[in-house]
Design an enzyme around this catalytic site. Structure first.
Site, mmCIF file in Angstrom:
data_model
loop_
_atom_site.group_PDB
_atom_site.id
_atom_site.type_symbol
_atom_site.label_atom_id
_atom_site.label_comp_id
_atom_site.label_asym_id
_atom_site.label_seq_id
_atom_site.Cartn_x
_atom_site.Cartn_y
_atom_site.Cartn_z
ATOM 1 N N LYS A 1 -7.007 7.110 3.560
ATOM 2 C CA LYS A 1 -7.173 5.661 3.451
ATOM 3 C C LYS A 1 -6.604 4.946 4.676
ATOM 4 C CE LYS A 1 -5.531 1.758 0.657
ATOM 5 N NZ LYS A 1 -4.757 1.350 -0.536
ATOM 6 N N HIS B 1 -6.442 7.757 -15.708
ATOM 7 C CA HIS B 1 -7.401 8.859 -15.620
ATOM 8 C C HIS B 1 -7.232 9.863 -16.759
ATOM 9 C CE1 HIS B 1 -10.031 8.559 -12.202
ATOM 10 N NE2 HIS B 1 -9.058 8.313 -11.354
ATOM 11 N N TYR C 1 -15.108 2.217 -7.562
ATOM 12 C CA TYR C 1 -13.828 1.784 -8.121
ATOM 13 C C TYR C 1 -13.889 0.319 -8.567
ATOM 14 C CZ TYR C 1 -11.409 5.952 -6.234
ATOM 15 O OH TYR C 1 -10.994 7.233 -5.959
ATOM 16 N N GLN D 1 -6.246 20.432 -3.240
ATOM 17 C CA GLN D 1 -6.958 19.197 -3.565
ATOM 18 C C GLN D 1 -8.411 19.568 -3.813
ATOM 19 O OE1 GLN D 1 -6.443 16.038 -4.353
ATOM 20 N NE2 GLN D 1 -8.654 15.861 -4.528
ATOM 21 N N HIS E 1 -2.987 3.847 -12.234
ATOM 22 C CA HIS E 1 -4.358 4.341 -12.045
ATOM 23 C C HIS E 1 -4.458 5.817 -12.416
ATOM 24 C CE1 HIS E 1 -8.368 4.290 -10.077
ATOM 25 N NE2 HIS E 1 -8.077 5.567 -9.819
ATOM 26 N N GLU E 2 -3.564 6.633 -11.873
ATOM 27 C CA GLU E 2 -3.640 8.070 -12.153
ATOM 28 C C GLU E 2 -3.361 8.363 -13.622
ATOM 29 O OE1 GLU E 2 -5.055 9.485 -9.862
ATOM 30 O OE2 GLU E 2 -4.615 8.062 -8.266
ATOM 31 N N GLU F 1 -13.928 6.522 -11.913
ATOM 32 C CA GLU F 1 -13.098 5.636 -11.099
ATOM 33 C C GLU F 1 -13.178 4.161 -11.497
ATOM 34 O OE1 GLU F 1 -10.898 6.848 -9.460
ATOM 35 O OE2 GLU F 1 -11.561 8.861 -8.927
#
Length: 641
Positions: free
Chosen positions: A595, A342, A422, A178, A338-339, A361
């Site tokens: 989160k 991107h 975001y 990551q 969302h991804e 974002e």
């Protein structure tokens, strides 16, 4: 005439020494090869100065990275070589790289001759690591190629090594990386800045029977090395910011969704994952209809073990996903939208500095909502937008309308998951769309992606492009309040608020519960967004009897939706509800998503004498199972007075 944003771009157009490799990809089958290598520009304006890198790209920059690495699961080591292609200005004699914990043993030139290198002084305790200065002495102005032999430390922050017990299968280890924001410098020696885009290729060896996937296109079949190991080869021939170089290795299988989409997961998870993301091909088509062609070839996903610290990560051609989004009804796969979004905002056009992270974002969150509207309908999109707006309001109420960090464009690294980057970013674009009209706005945003494809960008460039290519006249410019949205704190007065009717029934149920404790009979038939809206707006102080009644009537502790389970646990722990402690401990032992993890530990820690012993006991057991990102967040919580 207004200043053209393109004046901020340097024309350092130096061609790579060699073209990126290409070949025939295995299943999934597609190659992204292009006729010639691409070199992205470097931005030179002061607003594009990245303070989180030691690199000096205007002097000498990395344009291509070739990795040849072995994965050692026993020693938890990644080791091998990184060959860097460099473009430098006349007279340059030094290349500066980012490194955090890398053990570099040698640096050689293209002929194998050793080059002098020096690791900077200091400790790297600020998280940036240390600079590596390398002497480059070839004729000035020519491309250079150097090779570093190195190892990443076993505790490299970007890498998480999982034991078999931490996987669904329980038989084989697992590794994933990551990199966002500046973690890839812990396993790749390069210039680790989003404004220094690079093409890359990699050869990775791993023990059988593990498969390796990366955020590049697989080239050919894995090579059997005859020693119980196999070699996997990947290419990304489009320049990307370095944080998007990603790797995962484990016992994983693949299932196709459409002609260019599919999902990887552990065998026991694959069918559930496939059913959850089965709408992905439809989402890609919807996204292309909005803002132009998908330019990365394939769009595949991998559902990782639950230790993954984020909901998702938009690594090109291989989105990384947490299994915690799997609910069985696709109610949480706005995450996939969302991804996917991107692939345009963030991957195609990238913030040059992390203080402009809303360009990644916020634009993506707006785009996500448009995809959801196309695929699932206006009602769901409006409800999800209303949840976003509530996040903004809660954040501003907590930190203050005038807090500097509530401007979209800020200084320094941004706080991942921020309702500002975001959600405020998304509502900025939503507001512009409402004022100028959707047709004009969509045409403008599409040209933004087209004209800045594979390039870095800044907030100032975005603002100037709006003035030059979208705004019609002084009156419209005044109505849009562009500078206020981007550069000033708080929420401008012209915000396009969500339709209050989106949650009219739910808000009525919240009021009824607050008045007389009525639990809505319709709850089971509500959408996940409606259920979350109800739970998130219940009175803060609830008795144990009320919590027990809510759990019994609504099945909160038995839900299969982790978003709802989190809200239940948060609410229960805030009210010191003992029956929820065991479930919270089980949840925190199995899930590593920041989160969820950080807020639950924060709730326990804030409950003083009751909660702190519980938090301390659980964290002592779970800390080593969390990714460095999650650990850092919880460590901060546990250090608070």
């Amino acid at each position: 005439m207004r200043r053209n944003a393109f004046n901020l771009v340097s024309s350092l157009a130096i061609v790579l020494a060699t073209a990126a490799c290409s070949g025939t990809a295995v299943q999934p089958e597609l190659s992204t090869a292009i006729p010639e290598p691409m070199v992205s520009p470097i931005l030179t304006g002061p607003e594009a100065l990245d303070t989180l890198t030691y690199a000096q790209p205007q002097v000498a920059r990395v344009t291509h990275v070739a990795l040849d690495l072995d994965l050692d699961f026993d020693a938890k080591r990644v080791a091998g070589t990184a060959t860097l292609d460099i473009a430098a200005r006349d007279g340059a004699d030094e290349l500066v790289l980012d490194s955090n914990g890398l053990q570099i043993t040698s640096v050689t030139d293209a002929e194998g001759q050793p080059l002098y290198f020096h690791t900077g002084d200091g400790t790297g305790e600020d998280g940036n690591g240390l600079p590596v200065s390398i002497a480059i002495s070839e004729e000035a102005g020519n491309p250079r190629r150097i090779t570093l032999t190195y190892e990443a430390a076993p505790d490299a922050a970007a890498l998480q090594w999982l034991t078999p017990q931490q996987t669904a299968g329980g038989e084989h280890p697992f590794l994933f990386s990551q990199g966002q924001a500046i973690l890839n410098r812990t396993w790749i020696p390069t210039q680790d800045s989003p404004g220094i885009r690079q093409t890359w290729e990699a050869r990775i060896t791993a023990p059988k029977p593990l498969d390796v996937v990366m955020s590049g296109v697989a080239q050919g079949e894995p090579e059997d090395l005859g020693d119980g190991r196999r070699a996997f080869t990947f290419v990304m021939d489009k320049p990307v910011p370095p944080y998007l170089i990603a790797l995962a290795a484990g016992d994983i299988d693949f299932k196709a969704i459409g002609p260019r989409t599919g999902v990887w997961a552990e065998p026991s998870v694959l069918e559930r994952a496939y059913r959850e993301v089965a709408d992905t091909e439809e989402m890609v088509v919807a996204a292309e209809g909005l803002y132009g062609d998908y330019r990365w070839g394939r769009y595949d996903m991998i559902v990782l073990p639950p230790a993954f610290p984020y909901g998702g990560m938009e690594n090109p051609v291989m989105t990384f996903l947490t299994p915690t989004f799997i609910a069985g009804d696709r109610s949480n796969n706005g995450l996939v939208a969302h991804e996917l979004a991107h692939s345009w905002s963030g991957n195609l056009v990238t913030n040059a500095v992390w203080g402009d992270s809303w360009l990644n974002e916020g634009v993506t969150t707006y785009f996500e909502n448009r995809i959801v509207e196309e695929v699932y309908g206006e009602k769901r999109a409006e409800q999800e937008a209303a949840l976003m707006f509530a996040n903004i309001q809660e954040t501003l109420a907590e930190v203050g309308e005038d807090a500097p960090g509530t401007a979209l464009s800020t200084e320094g690294e941004y706080e991942l998951g921020s309702a500002i980057a975001y959600d405020k970013g998304a509502f900025f674009l939503r507001t512009v769309e409402r004022i100028v009209g959707r047709e004009r706005f969509d045409a403008w945003l599409r040209q933004w992606f087209d004209n800045h494809a594979f390039q870095p960008a800044t907030s100032e460039m975005f603002y100037e492009d709006m003035l030059a290519n979208l705004v019609s006249g002084d009156a419209e410019e005044e109505a849009l309040m562009l500078r206020a949205w981007i550069f000033e704190p708080g929420l401008p007065s012209n915000v396009a608020k969500p339709d209050p009717a989106a949650f009219a029934e739910v808000d009525g149920a919240v009021a009824a519960y607050a008045a007389d404790g009525t639990i809505p009979a319709a709850y089971a038939g509500w959408t996940a967004a409606e259920q979350m809206r109800f739970l998130d707006n219940l009175p803060a102080d609830l008795s144990h009897a009320q919590l027990a009644a809510l759990d019994t009537a609504l099945g909160l502790s038995a839900t299969g939706n982790n978003e709802i389970l989190f809200l239940w646990l948060e609410m229960a722990l805030e009210n010191r509800y003992e029956p929820a402690v065991a479930q919270a401990e089980e949840f925190l032992s199995e899930v590593g998503r920041a989160k969820f993890v950080r807020p639950l530990f924060a709730v326990l820690w804030n409950e003083g004498e009751w909660g702190r012993p519980i938090a301390t006991r659980i964290y002592a057991k779970t800390r080593d199972s969390y990714h460095a990102v999650t650990r850092a967040g919880v460590d901060r919580v546990m250090a608070e007075d």
